[in-house]
Design a protein around this motif. Structure first.
Motif, PDB file in Angstrom:
ATOM      1  N   LEU A 131       5.041  -3.529   4.821  1.00 19.61           N
ATOM      2  CA  LEU A 131       5.886  -2.675   3.984  1.00 19.61           C
ATOM      3  C   LEU A 131       6.356  -3.422   2.743  1.00 19.61           C
ATOM      4  O   LEU A 131       6.332  -2.882   1.636  1.00 19.61           O
ATOM      5  CB  LEU A 131       7.077  -2.158   4.793  1.00 19.61           C
ATOM      6  N   SER A 132       6.748  -4.680   2.914  1.00 22.62           N
ATOM      7  CA  SER A 132       7.195  -5.484   1.769  1.00 22.62           C
ATOM      8  C   SER A 132       6.058  -5.706   0.780  1.00 22.62           C
ATOM      9  O   SER A 132       6.252  -5.618  -0.439  1.00 22.62           O
ATOM     10  CB  SER A 132       7.738  -6.832   2.248  1.00 22.62           C
ATOM     11  N   ALA A 133       4.871  -6.001   1.293  1.00 24.82           N
ATOM     12  CA  ALA A 133       3.714  -6.217   0.417  1.00 24.82           C
ATOM     13  C   ALA A 133       3.351  -4.931  -0.316  1.00 24.82           C
ATOM     14  O   ALA A 133       3.050  -4.951  -1.521  1.00 24.82           O
ATOM     15  CB  ALA A 133       2.533  -6.724   1.226  1.00 24.82           C
ATOM     16  N   PHE A 134       3.406  -3.801   0.385  1.00 23.95           N
ATOM     17  CA  PHE A 134       3.106  -2.514  -0.233  1.00 23.95           C
ATOM     18  C   PHE A 134       4.104  -2.216  -1.350  1.00 23.95           C
ATOM     19  O   PHE A 134       3.718  -1.802  -2.441  1.00 23.95           O
ATOM     20  CB  PHE A 134       3.132  -1.405   0.827  1.00 23.95           C
ATOM     21  N   GLU A 135       5.390  -2.436  -1.077  1.00 26.50           N
ATOM     22  CA  GLU A 135       6.410  -2.203  -2.098  1.00 26.50           C
ATOM     23  C   GLU A 135       6.224  -3.130  -3.291  1.00 26.50           C
ATOM     24  O   GLU A 135       6.428  -2.727  -4.437  1.00 26.50           O
ATOM     25  CB  GLU A 135       7.808  -2.383  -1.502  1.00 26.50           C
ATOM     26  N   ALA A 136       5.808  -4.371  -3.040  1.00 26.60           N
ATOM     27  CA  ALA A 136       5.584  -5.321  -4.136  1.00 26.60           C
ATOM     28  C   ALA A 136       4.414  -4.871  -5.009  1.00 26.60           C
ATOM     29  O   ALA A 136       4.473  -4.990  -6.235  1.00 26.60           O
ATOM     30  CB  ALA A 136       5.326  -6.715  -3.583  1.00 26.60           C
ATOM     31  N   VAL A 137       3.366  -4.339  -4.396  1.00 26.45           N
ATOM     32  CA  VAL A 137       2.220  -3.843  -5.164  1.00 26.45           C
ATOM     33  C   VAL A 137       2.641  -2.636  -5.999  1.00 26.45           C
ATOM     34  O   VAL A 137       2.303  -2.532  -7.181  1.00 26.45           O
ATOM     35  CB  VAL A 137       1.042  -3.492  -4.229  1.00 26.45           C
ATOM     36  N   ILE A 138       3.413  -1.741  -5.392  1.00 26.86           N
ATOM     37  CA  ILE A 138       3.887  -0.552  -6.112  1.00 26.86           C
ATOM     38  C   ILE A 138       4.771  -0.969  -7.297  1.00 26.86           C
ATOM     39  O   ILE A 138       4.675  -0.416  -8.384  1.00 26.86           O
ATOM     40  CB  ILE A 138       4.676   0.391  -5.174  1.00 26.86           C
ATOM     41  N   ASP A 139       5.637  -1.960  -7.076  1.00 25.97           N
ATOM     42  CA  ASP A 139       6.531  -2.445  -8.128  1.00 25.97           C
ATOM     43  C   ASP A 139       5.816  -3.324  -9.140  1.00 25.97           C
ATOM     44  O   ASP A 139       6.400  -3.701 -10.156  1.00 25.97           O
ATOM     45  CB  ASP A 139       7.702  -3.243  -7.528  1.00 25.97           C
ATOM     46  N   THR A 141       4.771  -6.445  -8.526  1.00 18.14           N
ATOM     47  CA  THR A 141       5.179  -7.846  -8.360  1.00 18.14           C
ATOM     48  C   THR A 141       4.539  -8.466  -7.123  1.00 18.14           C
ATOM     49  O   THR A 141       5.228  -9.090  -6.326  1.00 18.14           O
ATOM     50  CB  THR A 141       6.712  -7.953  -8.241  1.00 18.14           C
ATOM     51  N   PRO A 142       3.213  -8.282  -6.937  1.00 13.53           N
ATOM     52  CA  PRO A 142       2.610  -8.874  -5.742  1.00 13.53           C
ATOM     53  C   PRO A 142       2.557 -10.389  -5.853  1.00 13.53           C
ATOM     54  O   PRO A 142       2.623 -10.947  -6.937  1.00 13.53           O
ATOM     55  CB  PRO A 142       1.210  -8.280  -5.708  1.00 13.53           C
ATOM     56  N   GLY A 143       2.460 -11.016  -4.748  1.00  9.30           N
ATOM     57  CA  GLY A 143       2.401 -12.474  -4.668  1.00  9.30           C
ATOM     58  C   GLY A 143       2.969 -12.926  -3.347  1.00  9.30           C
ATOM     59  O   GLY A 143       3.885 -12.294  -2.823  1.00  9.30           O
ATOM     60  N   LEU A 144       2.434 -13.994  -2.827  1.00  7.84           N
ATOM     61  CA  LEU A 144       2.857 -14.473  -1.517  1.00  7.84           C
ATOM     62  C   LEU A 144       4.167 -15.247  -1.553  1.00  7.84           C
ATOM     63  O   LEU A 144       4.759 -15.484  -0.512  1.00  7.84           O
ATOM     64  CB  LEU A 144       1.762 -15.348  -0.898  1.00  7.84           C
ATOM     65  N   ALA A 145       4.637 -15.620  -2.733  1.00  7.99           N
ATOM     66  CA  ALA A 145       5.843 -16.447  -2.820  1.00  7.99           C
ATOM     67  C   ALA A 145       7.050 -15.786  -2.152  1.00  7.99           C
ATOM     68  O   ALA A 145       7.834 -16.450  -1.487  1.00  7.99           O
ATOM     69  CB  ALA A 145       6.162 -16.767  -4.280  1.00  7.99           C
ATOM     70  N   ASN A 146       7.171 -14.468  -2.305  1.00 11.25           N
ATOM     71  CA  ASN A 146       8.318 -13.764  -1.722  1.00 11.25           C
ATOM     72  C   ASN A 146       8.189 -13.554  -0.218  1.00 11.25           C
ATOM     73  O   ASN A 146       9.155 -13.228   0.452  1.00 11.25           O
ATOM     74  CB  ASN A 146       8.505 -12.402  -2.392  1.00 11.25           C
ATOM     75  N   PHE A 147       6.980 -13.731   0.294  1.00 10.88           N
ATOM     76  CA  PHE A 147       6.731 -13.416   1.689  1.00 10.88           C
ATOM     77  C   PHE A 147       6.622 -14.636   2.587  1.00 10.88           C
ATOM     78  O   PHE A 147       6.375 -14.502   3.778  1.00 10.88           O
ATOM     79  CB  PHE A 147       5.451 -12.576   1.811  1.00 10.88           C
ATOM     80  N   TRP A 148       6.808 -15.817   2.049  1.00 12.74           N
ATOM     81  CA  TRP A 148       6.589 -17.015   2.861  1.00 12.74           C
ATOM     82  C   TRP A 148       7.473 -17.065   4.100  1.00 12.74           C
ATOM     83  O   TRP A 148       6.991 -17.461   5.156  1.00 12.74           O
ATOM     84  CB  TRP A 148       6.695 -18.302   2.028  1.00 12.74           C
ATOM     85  N   PRO A 149       8.753 -16.652   4.051  1.00  7.83           N
ATOM     86  CA  PRO A 149       9.527 -16.702   5.309  1.00  7.83           C
ATOM     87  C   PRO A 149       8.929 -15.812   6.402  1.00  7.83           C
ATOM     88  O   PRO A 149       8.872 -16.205   7.566  1.00  7.83           O
ATOM     89  CB  PRO A 149      10.921 -16.224   4.908  1.00  7.83           C
ATOM     90  N   LEU A 150       8.482 -14.615   6.020  1.00  6.55           N
ATOM     91  CA  LEU A 150       7.865 -13.717   7.005  1.00  6.55           C
ATOM     92  C   LEU A 150       6.542 -14.265   7.508  1.00  6.55           C
ATOM     93  O   LEU A 150       6.232 -14.173   8.698  1.00  6.55           O
ATOM     94  CB  LEU A 150       7.642 -12.335   6.392  1.00  6.55           C
ATOM     95  N   LEU A 151       5.758 -14.833   6.621  1.00  2.00           N
ATOM     96  CA  LEU A 151       4.466 -15.402   7.022  1.00  2.00           C
ATOM     97  C   LEU A 151       4.652 -16.581   7.976  1.00  2.00           C
ATOM     98  O   LEU A 151       3.948 -16.684   8.987  1.00  2.00           O
ATOM     99  CB  LEU A 151       3.666 -15.841   5.793  1.00  2.00           C
ATOM    100  N   VAL A 152       5.610 -17.438   7.680  1.00  4.32           N
ATOM    101  CA  VAL A 152       5.890 -18.588   8.556  1.00  4.32           C
ATOM    102  C   VAL A 152       6.384 -18.092   9.911  1.00  4.32           C
ATOM    103  O   VAL A 152       5.933 -18.552  10.963  1.00  4.32           O
ATOM    104  CB  VAL A 152       6.914 -19.544   7.906  1.00  4.32           C
TER     105      VAL A 152
END
Length: 192
Positions: A131-139, A141-152
């Motif tokens: 959901l966060s990645a989808f919202e980032a693409v819509i906005d 602002t995609p990129g993994l930098a914002n998602f690192w806590p979830l990925l870890v």
């Protein structure tokens, strides 16, 4: 009532039911404490589940001022609902519902439910990440930098689903609990 208020209310109801269940289960354990063989790992996993519940409700409250929340699609609403259901399932299983007359071993309980609990948590994290990645693409602002806590977090939780060896759980469960609490405890209630 606005869409935000309905969403926050639903979050509060489902989270409240899960928290109430955990409190009742803890009450049963404490009342029958002489018949309970305590296990720190089971209690740490329950603490993690409890914290995720409270944190998710807090995130819902924090996003209350987000104007986009009034424009949720039905699909997004179902994703939010699925996240709530997965949190409820993890929390509901983390502690036993009752203590039988012959007693209860929390270590055995954890061994029995750990795959279920961590599967629900990993699916929850996968949905949040999606959901966060989808919202980032819509906005835009995609990129993994914002998602690192979830990925870890997801990378640390998935082995708990796959590997049943207690020694791995004894390392990862406290680690993910400490990481979650350390990275979220000082966040302000309202976004800056």
């Amino acid at each position: 009532m606005t869409a935000k208020e309905y969403l926050l209310g639903l979050t509060a109801i489902i989270s409240g039911l899960a928290i109430a269940d955990m409190v009742v289960s803890l009450h049963h354990l404490l009342m029958a404490s002489r018949r309970v063989r305590w296990d720190w790992l089971a209690l740490t996993a329950a603490t993690y589940a409890f914290y995720v519940l409270v944190f998710s409700w807090w995130v819902g409250w924090r996003s209350f001022d987000d104007p986009d929340i009034n424009n949720l699609t039905l699909g997004t609403f179902f994703l939010v609902l699925a996240q709530l259901v997965l949190m409820y399932l993890a929390a509901r299983a983390a502690l036993p519902d009752s203590v039988p007359d012959e007693g209860l071993d929390l270590k055995e309980h954890y061994a029995r439910v750990s795959r279920y609990v961590w599967s629900a948590v990993s699916l929850l994290q996968g949905l949040v990440l999606s959901l966060s990645a989808f919202e980032a693409v819509i906005d835009g602002t995609p990129g993994l930098a914002n998602f690192w806590p979830l990925l870890v977090s997801l990378a640390l939780v998935l082995p708990l689903v796959i590997v049943r060896r207690r020694v791995l759980h004894m390392i990862l469960v406290p680690l993910i609990t400490v990481i979650l609490i350390a990275t979220t405890l000082n966040l302000p209630l309202t976004p800056a």
